[in-house]
Scaffold this active site. Structure first.
Site, PDB file in Angstrom:
ATOM      1  N   ARG A 171       0.828  -1.207   0.000  1.00 15.07           N
ATOM      2  CA  ARG A 171       0.000   0.000   0.000  1.00 15.07           C
ATOM      3  C   ARG A 171       0.858   1.250   0.000  1.00 15.07           C
ATOM      4  O   ARG A 171       0.578   2.226  -0.668  1.00 15.07           O
ATOM      5  CB  ARG A 171      -0.879   0.018   1.264  1.00 15.07           C
ATOM      6  CG  ARG A 171      -2.295  -0.410   1.022  1.00 15.07           C
ATOM      7  CD  ARG A 171      -3.025  -0.467   2.322  1.00 15.07           C
ATOM      8  NE  ARG A 171      -2.190  -1.125   3.337  1.00 15.07           N
ATOM      9  CZ  ARG A 171      -2.579  -1.390   4.565  1.00 15.07           C
ATOM     10  NH1 ARG A 171      -3.768  -1.033   4.966  1.00 15.07           N
ATOM     11  NH2 ARG A 171      -1.788  -2.014   5.418  1.00 15.07           N
ATOM     12  N   ARG A 182      -1.956 -15.544   5.484  1.00 11.07           N
ATOM     13  CA  ARG A 182      -3.198 -16.117   5.989  1.00 11.07           C
ATOM     14  C   ARG A 182      -3.889 -16.827   4.825  1.00 11.07           C
ATOM     15  O   ARG A 182      -3.862 -16.340   3.690  1.00 11.07           O
ATOM     16  CB  ARG A 182      -4.140 -15.020   6.511  1.00 11.07           C
ATOM     17  CG  ARG A 182      -3.763 -14.453   7.866  1.00 11.07           C
ATOM     18  CD  ARG A 182      -3.982 -15.464   9.002  1.00 11.07           C
ATOM     19  NE  ARG A 182      -3.714 -14.904  10.310  1.00 11.07           N
ATOM     20  CZ  ARG A 182      -2.534 -14.967  10.936  1.00 11.07           C
ATOM     21  NH1 ARG A 182      -1.505 -15.557  10.355  1.00 11.07           N
ATOM     22  NH2 ARG A 182      -2.378 -14.447  12.136  1.00 11.07           N
ATOM     23  N   HIS A 205       0.747 -24.239   9.463  1.00  6.63           N
ATOM     24  CA  HIS A 205       0.848 -22.913  10.103  1.00  6.63           C
ATOM     25  C   HIS A 205       1.929 -22.902  11.194  1.00  6.63           C
ATOM     26  O   HIS A 205       1.626 -22.715  12.380  1.00  6.63           O
ATOM     27  CB  HIS A 205      -0.510 -22.496  10.690  1.00  6.63           C
ATOM     28  CG  HIS A 205      -0.634 -21.010  10.862  1.00  6.63           C
ATOM     29  ND1 HIS A 205      -1.834 -20.339  10.794  1.00  6.63           N
ATOM     30  CD2 HIS A 205       0.302 -20.047  11.112  1.00  6.63           C
ATOM     31  CE1 HIS A 205      -1.638 -19.053  10.999  1.00  6.63           C
ATOM     32  NE2 HIS A 205      -0.335 -18.837  11.201  1.00  6.63           N
TER      33      HIS A 205
HETATM   34  C1  DGY Z   1       0.844 -14.831  13.735  1.00  2.00           C
HETATM   35  O1  DGY Z   1       1.485 -14.517  14.746  1.00  2.00           O
HETATM   36  O2  DGY Z   1      -0.070 -14.154  13.314  1.00  2.00           O
HETATM   37  C2  DGY Z   1       1.270 -16.086  13.037  1.00  2.00           C
HETATM   38  O3  DGY Z   1       0.429 -16.441  12.020  1.00  2.00           O
HETATM   39  C3  DGY Z   1       1.433 -17.221  14.015  1.00  2.00           C
HETATM   40  O4  DGY Z   1       2.516 -16.937  14.798  1.00  2.00           O
END
Ligand code: DGY
Length: 329
Positions: A186, A246, A294
């Protein structure tokens, strides 16, 4: 309402702690109750446990929405998450009620950048696919055209997101000698980009020109499913897509189709939708994808530090002092 029988402030912790670091800190000053199983606290249990608490220590697996906040009661002063991402917390609701929100940026930057590079290399050099062949009898002989992947040297890499983690990923990629490092963000990050010899490009240019695309942005309404059918169509046929941000930044059905039809070369995902990924998910049937559960920040010292900071954020929040890291809302 807010005081426990001990007269101390009360904190609910939604996860078993890392080596008890955060909980021990909290226990010195607060009355602490916690969920102790490895699976996330069930919603109804969370709703029951937050009632009357002054603070909540949560993780990204807990949806802290207006219902939870309302149920906790008006004494709730702060919420701290053991993560840098805080999209699971309704910060607008917190702002409305004057609830402070703590998080854990910085301490996990190196661990996450390190894992992202490991995932990128594992995907591009087909490490997991090759490793399987060792065990299943597929390794017949060294062969010139067997298990060839795509090198980083001379490749063009695009980073989608150029914050703390994106910059550290870039720094780790430089020694691999890519032909060009680009970023889409951005805001222009001139000073940081100059150091890394990275060039800011449009999202379209990144999609059309990159050999590697790494998603390392926050999940926001703007980035939600930004990697959709259209985006995968624009990518080069040799493109490798890496996501350590994510799962929500990707339209996973579109990604699966792009991988299946070999419209892109491969993908490495440390994050998916949902998590955990169901065992019958179509992504798990593909050879050209590497999926990790994750684990971006999962190194012991990082997690210890994250737990410590989360506890310190809560203690500061309860006393009205400066947090180690507070979400500005
Ligand atoms: C976060 O901290 O947001 C990571 O995805 C996990 O540590």
């Amino acid at each position: 309402y807010s005081k426990t029988t001990s007269g101390m402030k009360s904190v609910y912790v939604t996860r078993p702690d890392v080596a008890s670091i955060g909980i021990d800190l909290l226990k010195k000053e607060c009355d602490v109750s916690s969920w102790s199983q490895a699976v996330p606290v069930p919603r109804d249990e969370l709703l029951r446990q937050v009632v009357g608490k002054d603070a909540i220590y949560c993780a990204l697996t807990d949806k802290i929405d207006s219902e939870i906040i309302e149920r906790a009661g008006p004494q709730l002063k702060c919420i701290a998450t053991i993560s840098v991402g805080y999209e699971h917390i309704d910060v607008a609701e917190c702002k409305k009620r004057g609830i402070r929100v703590g998080y854990t940026p910085d301490v996990l930057t190196d661990a996450t950048a390190e894992l992202t590079v490991a995932l990128l290399l594992a995907t591009s050099r087909r490490l997991f696919e090759a490793n399987k062949e060792v065990y299943n009898g597929g390794w017949k002989s060294w062969a010139p055209d067997w298990m060839c992947g795509q090198g980083l040297k001379g490749a063009r890499v695009g980073l989608f997101g150029f914050g703390r983690i994106g910059q550290e990923i870039a720094a780790r990629l430089v020694p691999f000698k890519p032909s060009k490092l680009t970023y889409t963000a951005r805001t222009e990050r001139t000073t940081e980009a100059v150091k890394l010899n990275a060039e800011r490009v449009s999202f379209d240019e990144m999609l059309c020109e990159s050999d590697f695309i790494v998603a390392c942005c926050a999940l926001t309404p703007e980035t939600k499913e930004i990697f959709n059918t259209d985006a995968f169509k624009k990518m080069k046929s040799n493109a490798i897509f890496i996501n350590s941000a994510r799962g929500g930044v990707v339209d996973q059905t579109a990604l699966c189709a792009a991988l299946k039809d070999k419209r892109i070369l491969g993908a490495g995902l440390d994050v998916t939708t949902p998590e955990p990924l169901p065992l019958d998910d179509p992504l798990l049937k593909l050879d050209n994808v590497v999926i990790l559960p994750h684990i971006g920040s999962a190194d012991v010292n990082t997690r210890i530090e994250m737990s410590r900071i989360t506890a310190l954020n809560i203690l500061a929040g309860l006393k009205g002092e400066k947090m180690v890291a507070e979400v500005s809302i």
